[in-house]
Design a protein around this motif. Structure first.
Motif, short mmCIF file in Angstrom:
data_model
loop_
_atom_site.label_atom_id
_atom_site.label_comp_id
_atom_site.label_asym_id
_atom_site.label_seq_id
_atom_site.Cartn_x
_atom_site.Cartn_y
_atom_site.Cartn_z
N PRO A 27 0.76 -1.31 0.04
CA PRO A 27 -0.16 0.05 0.04
C PRO A 27 0.91 1.42 -0.14
O PRO A 27 1.78 1.44 0.70
CB PRO A 27 -0.81 -0.12 1.30
N LEU A 28 0.53 2.10 -0.82
CA LEU A 28 1.13 3.46 -0.84
C LEU A 28 1.23 4.26 0.51
O LEU A 28 2.23 4.89 0.66
CB LEU A 28 0.30 4.30 -1.97
N ALA A 38 10.53 5.41 -5.47
CA ALA A 38 9.79 6.59 -5.39
C ALA A 38 10.08 7.16 -6.91
O ALA A 38 11.27 7.50 -7.41
CB ALA A 38 9.68 7.56 -4.36
N ALA A 39 9.11 7.67 -7.63
CA ALA A 39 9.09 8.88 -8.69
C ALA A 39 9.34 10.05 -8.18
O ALA A 39 8.44 10.53 -7.14
CB ALA A 39 8.19 8.50 -9.69
N ARG A 40 10.40 10.75 -8.65
CA ARG A 40 10.65 12.17 -8.20
C ARG A 40 10.98 13.06 -9.30
O ARG A 40 11.25 12.63 -10.15
CB ARG A 40 11.71 12.30 -7.09
N LYS A 41 10.75 14.54 -9.09
CA LYS A 41 10.96 15.58 -10.24
C LYS A 41 12.28 16.22 -9.67
O LYS A 41 12.20 16.84 -8.82
CB LYS A 41 9.82 16.44 -10.37
N ILE A 100 5.39 4.79 -9.52
CA ILE A 100 5.82 3.94 -10.58
C ILE A 100 4.88 2.60 -10.99
O ILE A 100 4.26 2.01 -9.71
CB ILE A 100 7.23 3.35 -10.07
N ASP A 101 4.67 2.25 -12.12
CA ASP A 101 3.70 1.37 -12.61
C ASP A 101 4.20 0.05 -12.18
O ASP A 101 5.31 -0.31 -12.24
CB ASP A 101 3.64 1.26 -13.91
N GLU A 102 3.45 -0.73 -11.12
CA GLU A 102 4.17 -1.95 -10.78
C GLU A 102 4.25 -2.92 -11.86
O GLU A 102 5.32 -3.89 -11.59
CB GLU A 102 3.01 -2.68 -9.68
N ASP A 103 3.84 -2.64 -12.94
CA ASP A 103 4.23 -3.67 -14.19
C ASP A 103 5.60 -3.62 -14.67
O ASP A 103 5.99 -4.47 -15.35
CB ASP A 103 3.33 -3.77 -15.05
N ALA A 123 17.38 6.05 -13.67
CA ALA A 123 16.10 5.24 -14.06
C ALA A 123 14.97 6.34 -13.76
O ALA A 123 15.04 7.18 -13.13
CB ALA A 123 16.11 4.14 -12.86
N ARG A 124 14.30 6.21 -14.84
CA ARG A 124 13.04 7.19 -14.91
C ARG A 124 11.91 6.56 -14.86
O ARG A 124 11.57 5.31 -15.66
CB ARG A 124 13.16 8.09 -16.03
#
Length: 345
Positions: free
Chosen positions: A12-13, A239-242, A296-299, A344-345
């Motif tokens: 869970p997020l 985590a995706a960050r800018k 991030i897409d889990e796939d 990684a993006r």
């Protein structure tokens, strides 16, 4: 190689935010460390830059907490009288590096011993032709292009992480710039170092040597060192960050995560061995191979089993790594691309 469904790596997020805060050790009720003025030229702070909310590599200073922190007045000022010239005696070169708004000095366990690095993990060196008594720099012009001095804006903060603040100071260079010193010796980076932790400048011209944390020169040669693989970067979250230079993926500490161009993706396999393995930590999933994802897409997320039994996380089939010496957050080491490393993006 054993592969598991991507969903087995997710959680869970809501747990992501809680865990990240715990790992960072941020306590909003705790007072920020007080910097110490050093002769009006620099402020010394006995703590990492992240302790006052600073991210990046020192080019930006956009956190209110850091900007408003009041310095203590208990430290002796740095003596700037002994310099290589007056501030107006020379003009800086057109391609001279811009002084940073803040600098972090950290320790790093390298193949030649414990070295000093900047916040992005690049090794700092001292020049045998310089002097510590009085502190003096003799590297200018073409020399400074190959060996950029560690410059900071007047009044800027120097965050000292794992070293003694008493060993840190500053001098005025002939062009007026403020250069950080360690043990009285002016500090430099080497233009030939392309990734954090590189030691390509070690022993150059028998005059350039990496700093030990006390300011002494490390004279060991890299060839005589016993290289050991870096410990895995054990993380519970990706985590995706800018970032400053575009979107990136970070670990629990906010450090940028990278891919290696020489790795295989189908099936995933790591080609990072030897010196590479000493500089780059495989990102390993904690908690039985599960990693929480934020943005991030889990796939896209999978893992590969390494020889030591740990599970290295992959993104789109690419094994993921963190640079062992990089202590910055939300920063991309662009020069690493020359050795095949991309964020990684």
């Amino acid at each position: 190689m054993v592969r598991t469904p991507a969903r087995a790596l997710t959680a869970p997020l809501a747990a992501v935010v809680l865990f990240a805060a715990a790992c960072a050790g941020n306590d909003s009720s705790a007072p920020a460390p007080a910097p110490v003025f050093a002769g009006g030229e620099i402020q010394l702070v006995d703590a990492p830059a992240s302790s006052v909310g600073l991210t990046g590599d020192g080019r930006a200073d956009d956190t209110a907490s850091a900007a408003t922190t009041k310095p203590a007045d208990t430290a002796a000022p740095v003596d700037l009288a002994a310099t290589t010239g007056s501030p107006a005696s020379a003009a800086p070169a057109a391609d001279a590096p811009a002084p940073l708004k803040w600098v972090q000095l950290s320790t790093n366990k390298a193949s030649i011993g414990e070295t000093v690095t900047d916040v992005t993990g690049f090794t700092l060196y001292r020049f045998a032709s310089d002097s510590a008594e009085p502190p003096t720099s003799k590297c200018a012009g073409e020399c400074a292009r190959s060996w950029p001095p560690v410059l900071i804006q007047a009044g800027g903060r120097v965050f000292v992480d794992g070293m003694k603040t008493d060993d840190i100071g500053a001098i005025r260079r002939p062009d007026g710039g403020v250069q950080v010193t360690i043990g009285g010796w002016p500090a430099y980076r080497f233009a030939g170092d392309t990734v954090p932790g590189d030691l390509n400048g070690q022993g150059a011209d028998n005059a350039w040597f990496a700093f030990a944390p006390d300011g002494k020169a490390i004279e060991s040669l890299i060839a005589t060192a016993d290289l050991k693989a870096a410990k895995p970067d054990r993380t519970t979250t990706l985590a995706a960050r800018k970032g400053e230079d575009g979107p990136i993926v970070v670990d629990d500490d906010g450090a940028t995560i990278y891919r290696f161009g020489e790795d295989d993706t189908d099936p995933p396999a790591s080609s990072c061995t030897g010196v590479c393995a000493a500089l780059w930590q495989p990102v390993v999933a904690e908690n039985g191979g599960k990693v929480k994802l934020e943005g991030i897409d889990e796939d896209r997320v999978w893992w590969l089993r390494r020889k030591d039994g740990t599970r290295q996380v992959t993104l789109d089939g690419s094994p993921l790594y963190r640079n062992v010496a990089d202590k910055s957050t939300d920063t991309i080491i662009a020069s690493a691309a020359a050795q095949g490393w991309t964020p990684a993006r």
